[in-house]
Design a protein around this motif. Structure first.
Motif, mmCIF file in Angstrom:
data_model
loop_
_atom_site.group_PDB
_atom_site.id
_atom_site.type_symbol
_atom_site.label_atom_id
_atom_site.label_comp_id
_atom_site.label_asym_id
_atom_site.label_seq_id
_atom_site.Cartn_x
_atom_site.Cartn_y
_atom_site.Cartn_z
ATOM 1 N N ARG A 196 -4.928 5.222 7.111
ATOM 2 C CA ARG A 196 -4.822 4.107 6.031
ATOM 3 C C ARG A 196 -3.984 2.880 6.459
ATOM 4 N NH1 ARG A 196 -1.997 4.210 1.084
ATOM 5 N NH2 ARG A 196 -0.295 5.673 1.920
ATOM 6 N N ALA A 239 0.739 -1.248 -0.090
ATOM 7 C CA ALA A 239 -0.200 -0.051 -0.114
ATOM 8 C C ALA A 239 0.662 1.289 0.056
ATOM 9 C CB ALA A 239 -0.839 0.122 1.364
ATOM 10 N N CYS A 285 -5.840 -0.769 6.121
ATOM 11 C CA CYS A 285 -5.044 -1.758 5.385
ATOM 12 C C CYS A 285 -5.193 -3.258 6.284
ATOM 13 C CB CYS A 285 -4.007 -1.192 4.933
ATOM 14 S SG CYS A 285 -2.994 -2.403 4.090
ATOM 15 N N ASN A 327 -7.313 -6.613 5.722
ATOM 16 C CA ASN A 327 -6.495 -7.870 5.279
ATOM 17 C C ASN A 327 -6.609 -9.177 6.228
ATOM 18 O OD1 ASN A 327 -5.006 -7.693 2.327
ATOM 19 N ND2 ASN A 327 -4.950 -5.629 3.483
#
Ligand code: ASP
Length: 449
Positions: free
Chosen positions: A425, A398, A429, A433
Motif C-alpha cells: 500500500r 493514508a 501510494c 502521488n
C-alpha cells in the motif's frame, strides 16, 4: 560511434529470436561487436541451456549417464542451425564435446552454451567468431586482468574487424576456462565495451528497461528512460534488477553509458544508465521506488549516549561477531537503531540482544520485527525542498505509520521503514502521488552524480 550489443539468453533462445537479433544488428552499422549468452528459455517451462549444462556436470560427478540430456542440448542448436540454413557443423562439434567430456573441467562444460550460441550467431550475422577464451583473461584470484584483456581484444579487433564473442567466460593465464558468476554475460559485454572504447554498451533483454516500481505491486509502472549509475545501485540493492550488478563497474569507470533494450520490442526507448543525466531537460522528480520486506530493527537507548566515544562501534561489533551485515543505522541524540535482515539474525537475535545488554548497559533495547524497507530514489529530490516531507505527508494521510527514516548521503534516496503489512500500500501510494506524475525542470549545467 562504436556500440557493443550484448544479447541475453531469451534473445537467442531459438531461430525466431536469432532473426530478431539480426534485424537489430543490421539496422545499425555502429553495432559492430556482438556478445551473446547461451540460449535461454523459449517458453515459461523451458530450460536454459546453462542450467542443463550444470545438470550435465552433476550427472558426471555422480557417475550417472547423461547422454539423453546432452542430446537435448544438441537438439536445440541443431534446430537453430536448420531453421536458419546455417552450415556450422553442430553435430560434429557436439560429438567431439561428448567424446571428450570427461577430460574437461566443469567450467568448460558450462561454457559450451555460449560457445555454440556464438558460433551460430557469428555465421548468421556474417561476422567472425572470437573465442572469449583467447581474450578475456582472469587473474588467479578470479578477478579480470583488464590490462592483458585489453591488449588481446585490441589485437583481435586489428585482425578480425567486427566480431561475435560468447559471454560468461574467459580463461586463466594457463588457458583453462573460467566462468563469471551467473548472469555474467553482462560483465563480458561491459569488459568488451571498455576495452574497445565503445561509445555505448547496449544490453538487449526481454524487458523494455528498468521499471520505476515492481510490476507485481504497481500496475503497469512507467519505464525509467534515464537513470544515473548511483540511482541504479540504490534501486537494484533494494531488489529491482535487470542487469548483473558487476557489469556496471567496467563501463562506469570510463564513462560509457549502458542502454537496456528489449529484443522483442526494439522500437521502445529502453533505459539509459549514465554517470549524469541531461542538463536542461524536464525530468521526473522521483526516478523509481523499490523495497524489500522482512527486516528487523534493534533500537538501543541510553541517556547521554552522544557523548560516549565508541558506543555505536561497540554495538556494531556485536553484530559483526555474529556475521550479520548491517543495512542502516538511523540515529537520534540518545538512541540509535540497527536495521538488519530478519533472516540473517533469526537464530541469534536473543544472543545478540543479550550481548548488547552486557556490553552497552543501555537504558532500553527493543526489537521491532516485520519491518519492510522502501527506498524512494531520485537524483532530482535534493534540489527540491520539502520532497521528503511531502512523501511522509501522503503516507500519513493514508494512515501508514513510518517506523524509521534514513537518507542516503548523496541525498538521492529516502529510505523508510514501514510494517510488512503496509508495504504494498505504501509503495502504491508513493507511486501514484509522485513517481508517475510529478516532473521538474532541470537547470542547465547541473552535475548530478
Ligand atoms: N548463461 C549464463 C547464465 O545463464 C550467463 C548469462 O546468461 O549471462 O547465467
Amino acid at each position: 560511434m562504436i556500440k557493443v550489443a550484448k544479447f541475453g539468453g531469451s534473445s537467442v533462445a531459438d531461430a525466431e529470436q536469432f532473426k530478431k537479433v539480426k534485424g537489430i544488428v543490421d539496422a545499425d552499422p555502429d553495432r559492430r561487436f556482438v556478445v551473446v549468452s547461451a540460449s535461454g528459455r523459449r517458453f515459461a517451462q523451458d530450460n536454459k541451456v546453462t542450467d542443463l549444462l550444470l545438470l550435465v556436470n552433476a550427472h558426471i560427478e555422480y557417475h550417472v549417464d547423461c547422454t539423453a540430456l546432452l542430446h537435448e542440448i544438441e537438439r536445440r542448436y541443431v534446430d537453430i542451425k536448420e531453421a536458419l540454413g546455417l552450415s556450422f557443423p553442430v553435430r560434429e562439434r557436439f560429438d567431439d564435446f561428448i567424446d571428450s567430456i570427461h577430460a574437461h573441467s566443469p567450467e568448460f562444460v558450462v561454457s559450451r552454451g555460449e560457445w555454440f550460441t556464438a558460433q551460430l550467431m557469428a555465421e548468421y550475422l556474417e561476422k567472425p567468431f572470437l573465442d572469449a577464451r583467447d581474450v578475456i583473461v582472469f587473474h588467479h584470484d578470479g578477478t579480470v586482468d583488464l590490462e592483458r584483456t585489453q591488449l588481446r581484444i585490441r589485437d583481435a579487433v586489428q585482425r578480425l574487424g567486427d566480431f561475435v564473442m560468447p559471454g560468461f567466460y574467459g580463461s586463466t593465464v594457463d588457458g583453462s576456462i573460467k566462468l563469471f558468476q551467473r548472469g555474467g554475460g553482462d560483465i563480458s559485454g561491459a569488459i568488451l565495451a571498455r576495452c574497445i572504447d565503445a561509445n555505448l554498451y547496449e544490453n538487449w533483454t526481454d524487458v523494455s528497461g528498468f521499471l520505476s516500481a515492481d510490476p507485481r505491486v504497481v500496475d503497469d509502472p512507467r519505464t525509467i528512460h534515464r537513470i544515473t549509475f548511483d540511482e541504479m545501485r540504490e534501486l537494484s540493492y533494494m531488489g529491482a534488477s535487470v542487469l548483473q550488478e558487476d557489469s556496471i563497474f567496467p563501463v562506469r569507470e570510463v564513462g560509457i553509458p549502458i542502454q537496456i533494450k528489449n529484443t522483442n520490442l526494439p522500437e521502445k526507448r529502453g533505459t539509459t544508465i549514465s554517470e549524469v543525466a541531461k542538463d536542461g531537460a524536464r525530468e521526473h522528480l522521483i526516478t523509481g521506488i523499490a523495497g524489500k520486506k522482512d527486516f528487523l530493527a534493534v533500537h538501543v537507548q541510553k541517556a547521554h549516549m552522544s557523548s560516549k566515544v565508541g558506543f555505536v562501534r561497540r554495538a556494531l561489533s556485536v553484530f559483526e561477531r555474529y556475521g550479520v551485515s548491517v543495512e542502516h543505522i538511523p540515529t537520534g541524540v540518545d538512541s540509535f537503531g540497527v536495521v538488519v535482515s530478519a533472516a540473517d539474525v533469526k537464530d541469534n537475535i536473543y544472543a545478540i540482544v543479550h550481548d548488547l545488554q552486557k556490553e552497552l548497559e543501555p537504558d532500553s533495547i527493543n526489537v521491532v520485527d516485520q519491518l519492510a524497507l522502501i527506498s524512494v530514489v531520485g537524483r532530482n529530490m535534493s534540489r527540491r525542498a520539502g520532497t521528503s516531507g511531502r512523501v511522509f505527508g501522503v503516507l500519513g494521510e493514508a494512515g501508514i505509520n513510518i517506523r524509521m527514516i534514513t537518507q542516503s548521503s548523496q541525498e538521492i534516496s529516502i529510505i523508510m521503514g514501514v510494517s510488512n503489512a503496509d508495504f504494498e500500500r505504501a509503495i502504491r501510494c508513493i507511486y501514484d502521488n509522485f513517481v508517475d506524475t510529478e516532473m521538474v525542470d532541470m537547470p542547465r549545467q547541473a552535475t548530478l552524480a
